[in-house]
Enzyme design. Structure first.
Site, PDB file in Angstrom:
ATOM      1  N   GLU A 276       0.848  -1.109   0.011  1.00 39.21           N
ATOM      2  CA  GLU A 276       0.036   0.016  -0.043  1.00 39.21           C
ATOM      3  C   GLU A 276       0.980   1.071   0.192  1.00 39.21           C
ATOM      4  O   GLU A 276       1.365   1.574   1.078  1.00 39.21           O
ATOM      5  CB  GLU A 276      -1.094  -0.021   1.102  1.00 39.21           C
ATOM      6  CG  GLU A 276      -1.940  -1.183   1.341  1.00 39.21           C
ATOM      7  CD  GLU A 276      -3.058  -1.159   0.285  1.00 39.21           C
ATOM      8  OE1 GLU A 276      -3.184  -0.090  -0.405  1.00 39.21           O
ATOM      9  OE2 GLU A 276      -3.461  -2.238  -0.094  1.00 39.21           O
TER      10      GLU A 276
ATOM     11  N   CYS B 147      -1.777   9.278   2.424  1.00 38.50           N
ATOM     12  CA  CYS B 147      -1.493   8.587   1.234  1.00 38.50           C
ATOM     13  C   CYS B 147      -2.564   8.934   0.064  1.00 38.50           C
ATOM     14  O   CYS B 147      -2.221   8.940  -0.955  1.00 38.50           O
ATOM     15  CB  CYS B 147      -1.097   7.243   1.222  1.00 38.50           C
ATOM     16  SG  CYS B 147      -2.601   6.197   1.979  1.00 38.50           S
TER      17      CYS B 147
END
Length: 457
Positions: free
Chosen positions: A211, A245
């Site tokens: 991720e 993110c």
């Protein structure tokens, strides 16, 4: 090294005993995790404030409450997810039946980041437990107060032979841990470190979920509700001071609405954080001086329309909007990961698509538009992990949606059922009855090929 090896061996023995496989065990462990998190909720929120200056409301929403929802969703559906799934079988192999058996992978290593140091480590743990695995957790040392709380929560909730925490400097500890073969590794962090994780996993042929991040674009076309778009963009960008993110990394606005959009964004900043965001209790801080210095360098790479105020001692950077930014500038080549937002005009949809292609495979994409045609264009023509139409960030909160990147922004999916499947080996089994043994597959074959073609065409 001996401590790591002892922990690894203890977990291998525990998994091999079969203790993690029953539904009752998995259910009990998930309930225990939620119970212990609730017990330490105040300490978790306090640690997040100490590490990142997160307001308790923001910390609860993004780091704790979201986990309660994830656990509840998993508990509601786990029995169904664990059931063998019957599938059809080829007529050629009649009388046969086929099933897919969900099977735990085994020992997992979960490596967390510093920006959401609690949630982004515990969330994949929920999937690992649900799938029947053991886990070693490596929290980020860059958020030390949260790291300490994680150790306490995990030690109170679980037998270390099942789930445990290993701490230390990541660049030293992780290579040591990864000398052992894990059955799955889950990493959340930067692209460069993600590459190193893959390299260390490769000799063991260990599957890895990455991720990562990237430059997530936000497009605002001329049909958008500009006031609402501005509020939702600023909210998404300033959540955790931009250290997210999936934060909007830059805005592409149709040239005809740049000026009014900019004014609405300035208004939103003032409405959210006041005339001086440094005094707002609702605005987070940068994690450390190193990140602060990287972010302040971006402020020289465009025209500051609002913000630009910094305080290194307080690790504070005001919400900042830049215009007149070149795509060749570092701020448009690197993931910003902070409260600096370039605003760039475009004229045609094709031009916006081409601009996004300069930083391919973003983790997220956000589009503000009233046009279904424009919506269809960006969904079909841009490869991105996931995203929102007329919103930011919120797709992450839906356990029914798989979350993950594509290309440079990562590999693998989690949340809800996707988490369970990410940590599960789907074992396919075909069972054939013995009351009939169709001879077409046995030699001598003669002209049996004609029959085979009739069956398999």
């Amino acid at each position: 090294m001996h401590a790591v090896t002892d922990t690894y061996n203890a977990q291998r023995r525990f998994f091999d005993s079969g203790a993690t496989r029953p539904y009752a065990f998995r259910k009990a462990q998930l309930k225990q995790l939620k119970k212990v998190i609730k017990r330490h909720e105040a300490a978790i929120l306090g640690a997040l404030y100490a590490d990142l200056h997160k307001h308790p409301m923001e910390a609860f929403g993004s780091e704790v409450g979201l986990l309660y929802d994830e656990i509840d969703h998993t508990l509601t559906n786990l029995r169904q997810w664990m059931r063998p799934q019957p599938v059809s079988s080829p007529l050629l192999h009649y009388p046969s039946g086929s099933k897919i058996y969900p099977e735990p992978k085994g020992l997992t290593l979960l490596i967390g980041p510093w920006n959401y140091p609690f949630q982004l480590l515990i969330n994949p743990l929920i999937g690992a437990i649900a799938a029947g695995n053991c886990a070693i957790l490596k929290p980020s040392e860059m958020a030390p107060q949260t790291e300490a709380v994680i150790r306490k929560v995990i030690a109170e909730a679980f037998d270390p032979a099942f789930v445990t925490v290993i701490t230390g400097e990541g660049h030293l500890v992780i290579p040591e841990i990864m000398q052992h073969r894990f059955d799955h590794i889950f990493f959340t962090g930067s692209i460069p470190v993600g590459r190193k994780i893959l390299e260390m996993a490769a000799p063991h042929l260990t599957p890895v979920t990455l991720e990562l991040g990237g430059k997530s674009p936000c497009i605002v076309d001329k049909s958008a509700d500009l006031k609402t778009a501005a509020r939702r963009i600023i909210w998404g960008k300033c959540w955790n001071a931009g250290q997210t993110c999936i934060a909007p990394d830059y805005v592409l606005a149709h040239h005809s609405i740049v000026t009014p959009l900019l004014e609405h964004m300035k208004t939103a900043i003032t409405q959210f954080f006041g005339d001086n965001p440094a005094e707002s209790p609702d605005y987070a801080r940068i994690i450390n001086e190193k990140r602060f210095d990287q972010l302040t360098a971006y402020l020289q790479q465009g025209t500051i329309e609002t913000g630009g105020v910094t305080d290194r001692a307080g690790k504070y950077i005001a919400p900042t909007i830049l215009t007149n930014v070149s795509f060749d500038a570092p701020v448009m080549k690197e993931e910003i990961f902070g409260p600096v937002l370039p605003l760039i005009p475009y004229r045609e949809t094709d031009e916006a698509v081409a601009m996004i292609a300069k930083n391919p495979y973003p983790l997220s994409l956000y589009l503000f538009s009233g046009s279904s045609k424009t919506e269809k264009t960006f969904i079909e023509r841009v490869a991105f992990g996931g995203g929102c139409i007329n919103n930011t960030l919120v797709h992450f909160t839906n356990a029914e949606l798989p979350f993950g990147g594509v290309g440079y922004s990562g590999m693998g999916r989690y949340h809800g059922r996707s988490s369970f499947e990410e940590f599960t080996h789907m074992k396919g089994v075909m069972k054939t009855a013995t009351w009939l043994d169709v001879p077409v597959k046995y030699p001598p074959f003669g002209n049996k090929i004609r029959l085979a073609k009739m069956i398999m065409k």
